[in-house]
Design a protein around this motif. Structure first.
Motif, PDB file in Angstrom:
ATOM      1  N   ALA A  27      -2.940   2.126 -25.629  1.00 21.95           N
ATOM      2  CA  ALA A  27      -4.434   2.014 -25.843  1.00 21.95           C
ATOM      3  C   ALA A  27      -5.332   2.523 -24.956  1.00 21.95           C
ATOM      4  N   GLY A  28      -4.477   3.158 -23.811  1.00 19.86           N
ATOM      5  CA  GLY A  28      -5.326   3.860 -22.830  1.00 19.86           C
ATOM      6  C   GLY A  28      -5.495   3.087 -21.521  1.00 19.86           C
ATOM      7  N   HIS A  29      -4.807   2.043 -21.465  1.00 20.75           N
ATOM      8  CA  HIS A  29      -5.039   1.243 -19.989  1.00 20.75           C
ATOM      9  C   HIS A  29      -4.130   1.619 -19.133  1.00 20.75           C
ATOM     10  N   LYS A  30      -4.730   1.342 -17.774  1.00 22.22           N
ATOM     11  CA  LYS A  30      -3.776   1.442 -16.593  1.00 22.22           C
ATOM     12  C   LYS A  30      -3.388   0.265 -16.110  1.00 22.22           C
ATOM     13  N   VAL A  31      -2.101   0.182 -16.137  1.00 28.04           N
ATOM     14  CA  VAL A  31      -1.372  -1.196 -15.941  1.00 28.04           C
ATOM     15  C   VAL A  31      -1.060  -1.457 -14.368  1.00 28.04           C
ATOM     16  N   VAL A  32      -1.218  -2.276 -13.824  1.00 32.05           N
ATOM     17  CA  VAL A  32      -0.449  -2.738 -12.551  1.00 32.05           C
ATOM     18  C   VAL A  32       0.300  -4.033 -12.870  1.00 32.05           C
ATOM     19  N   VAL A  33       1.474  -4.001 -12.576  1.00 33.83           N
ATOM     20  CA  VAL A  33       2.662  -4.921 -12.919  1.00 33.83           C
ATOM     21  C   VAL A  33       2.873  -5.702 -11.546  1.00 33.83           C
ATOM     22  N   PHE A  34       2.541  -7.063 -11.384  1.00 33.13           N
ATOM     23  CA  PHE A  34       2.589  -7.740 -10.041  1.00 33.13           C
ATOM     24  C   PHE A  34       4.174  -8.504 -10.197  1.00 33.13           C
ATOM     25  N   ALA A  35       5.027  -7.792  -9.470  1.00 37.08           N
ATOM     26  CA  ALA A  35       6.383  -8.418  -9.541  1.00 37.08           C
ATOM     27  C   ALA A  35       6.879  -8.588  -7.655  1.00 37.08           C
ATOM     28  N   PRO A  36       6.447  -9.651  -7.385  1.00 34.32           N
ATOM     29  CA  PRO A  36       6.793  -9.931  -6.094  1.00 34.32           C
ATOM     30  C   PRO A  36       8.101  -9.783  -5.543  1.00 34.32           C
ATOM     31  N   ASP A  37       9.069 -10.458  -6.569  1.00 36.18           N
ATOM     32  CA  ASP A  37      10.461 -10.238  -5.944  1.00 36.18           C
ATOM     33  C   ASP A  37      11.167  -9.016  -6.570  1.00 36.18           C
ATOM     34  N   ALA A  38      11.876  -8.531  -5.618  1.00 40.49           N
ATOM     35  CA  ALA A  38      12.750  -7.344  -5.748  1.00 40.49           C
ATOM     36  C   ALA A  38      13.792  -7.372  -6.898  1.00 40.49           C
ATOM     37  N   SER A  39      14.322  -8.373  -7.361  1.00 43.03           N
ATOM     38  CA  SER A  39      15.026  -8.482  -8.718  1.00 43.03           C
ATOM     39  C   SER A  39      14.294  -8.328  -9.910  1.00 43.03           C
ATOM     40  N   THR A  40      13.138  -9.132  -9.959  1.00 48.61           N
ATOM     41  CA  THR A  40      12.366  -9.133 -11.083  1.00 48.61           C
ATOM     42  C   THR A  40      11.830  -7.553 -11.112  1.00 48.61           C
ATOM     43  N   ALA A  61       6.955   2.793  -8.707  1.00 52.01           N
ATOM     44  CA  ALA A  61       6.414   1.852  -7.988  1.00 52.01           C
ATOM     45  C   ALA A  61       4.976   2.192  -7.048  1.00 52.01           C
ATOM     46  N   ALA A  62       4.237   1.116  -7.191  1.00 51.63           N
ATOM     47  CA  ALA A  62       2.760   1.368  -6.431  1.00 51.63           C
ATOM     48  C   ALA A  62       2.810   2.227  -5.118  1.00 51.63           C
ATOM     49  N   SER A  63       3.851   2.115  -4.370  1.00 55.89           N
ATOM     50  CA  SER A  63       3.963   2.622  -3.050  1.00 55.89           C
ATOM     51  C   SER A  63       4.231   4.221  -3.300  1.00 55.89           C
ATOM     52  N   SER A  64       4.621   4.692  -4.470  1.00 46.69           N
ATOM     53  CA  SER A  64       4.873   6.211  -4.644  1.00 46.69           C
ATOM     54  C   SER A  64       3.759   7.226  -4.603  1.00 46.69           C
ATOM     55  N   PRO A  65       4.201   8.364  -4.206  1.00 44.96           N
ATOM     56  CA  PRO A  65       3.087   9.353  -4.191  1.00 44.96           C
ATOM     57  C   PRO A  65       2.489   9.711  -5.505  1.00 44.96           C
ATOM     58  N   LEU A  66       3.370   9.466  -6.522  1.00 42.30           N
ATOM     59  CA  LEU A  66       2.752   9.700  -7.779  1.00 42.30           C
ATOM     60  C   LEU A  66       1.899   8.637  -8.421  1.00 42.30           C
ATOM     61  N   ALA A  67       1.621   7.721  -7.888  1.00 46.44           N
ATOM     62  CA  ALA A  67       0.795   6.259  -8.346  1.00 46.44           C
ATOM     63  C   ALA A  67      -0.428   6.574  -8.726  1.00 46.44           C
ATOM     64  N   ALA A  68      -1.045   7.627  -8.323  1.00 41.77           N
ATOM     65  CA  ALA A  68      -2.537   7.729  -8.576  1.00 41.77           C
ATOM     66  C   ALA A  68      -2.517   8.524 -10.061  1.00 41.77           C
ATOM     67  N   ARG A  69      -1.354   9.018 -10.256  1.00 37.44           N
ATOM     68  CA  ARG A  69      -1.349   9.797 -11.654  1.00 37.44           C
ATOM     69  C   ARG A  69      -0.412   9.275 -12.657  1.00 37.44           C
ATOM     70  N   LEU A  73       2.212   0.940 -12.738  1.00 41.41           N
ATOM     71  CA  LEU A  73       2.552   0.675 -11.170  1.00 41.41           C
ATOM     72  C   LEU A  73       3.341  -0.492 -11.088  1.00 41.41           C
ATOM     73  N   ILE A  74       4.328  -0.643 -10.499  1.00 41.66           N
ATOM     74  CA  ILE A  74       5.119  -1.888 -10.167  1.00 41.66           C
ATOM     75  C   ILE A  74       4.817  -2.175  -8.826  1.00 41.66           C
ATOM     76  N   ALA A  75       4.120  -3.226  -8.548  1.00 41.95           N
ATOM     77  CA  ALA A  75       3.596  -3.854  -7.235  1.00 41.95           C
ATOM     78  C   ALA A  75       4.405  -5.097  -6.985  1.00 41.95           C
ATOM     79  N   ARG A  76       5.096  -5.009  -5.527  1.00 40.69           N
ATOM     80  CA  ARG A  76       5.517  -6.108  -4.961  1.00 40.69           C
ATOM     81  C   ARG A  76       4.691  -6.981  -3.916  1.00 40.69           C
ATOM     82  N   ARG A  77       3.711  -6.216  -3.480  1.00 40.98           N
ATOM     83  CA  ARG A  77       2.745  -6.824  -2.336  1.00 40.98           C
ATOM     84  C   ARG A  77       1.236  -6.699  -3.179  1.00 40.98           C
ATOM     85  N   ALA A  78       0.453  -7.908  -2.846  1.00 39.53           N
ATOM     86  CA  ALA A  78      -0.888  -7.973  -3.139  1.00 39.53           C
ATOM     87  C   ALA A  78      -1.817  -6.921  -2.846  1.00 39.53           C
TER      88      ALA A  78
END
Length: 142
Positions: A27-40, A61-69, A73-78
């Motif tokens: 549907a054209g959304h940018k999504v951040v998935v907050f998964a603070p635990d490494a296993s999840t 991963a949100a920390s990846s150099p490709l995150a902006a594109r 994104l999978i984020a583990r920290r707020a």
């Protein structure tokens, strides 16, 4: 004001998260998935790679150099919550900074522990005057 959507009765929270993510990206959304635990975070990442071989959803991963594109994104920290479109919360508590997102998605399993923490978050969001909607995944709503 952040619009909050609760998807409850998920037989498998991560499978439901992948399906909702796929639909949101289409549907054209940018999504951040907050998964603070490494296993999840790892299991979610693996599911996105394997659940539908012919419909890959680009994610890093949100920390990846490709995150902006990258649309997911999978984020583990707020502090890694960088987009402001849609936040999918896989934690059992409130993610810091959720109010900057247009939409927040909560996925609730069928177990009582998941339901109890979800009810607490539901009450909090309602007290903060966020518009909250519920969708029952056992009835095919998504």
């Amino acid at each position: 004001m952040t619009e909050v959507r609760f998807y409850h009765n998920a037989q498998d929270r991560l499978e439901a998260a992948c399906a909702i993510t796929t639909k949101a990206v289409r549907a054209g959304h940018k999504v951040v998935v907050f998964a603070p635990d490494a296993s999840t975070a790892q299991r979610y990442d693996n599911l996105l790679w394997t659940r539908q071989p012919l419909s890959f959803v680009p994610h890093v991963a949100a920390s990846s150099p490709l995150a902006a594109r990258t649309p997911v994104l999978i984020a583990r920290r707020a502090e890694e919550l960088v987009h402001d479109d849609l936040l999918l919360n896989l934690a059992d508590d409130l993610p810091e900074g959720y109010t900057r997102y247009a939409q927040l998605v909560e996925i609730v399993g069928t177990d009582e522990a998941s339901r109890v923490t979800a009810r607490e978050r539901w009450r909090f969001y309602k007290q903060q005057a966020h518009p909250v909607q519920a969708f029952d995944l056992s009835k095919g709503n998504s």
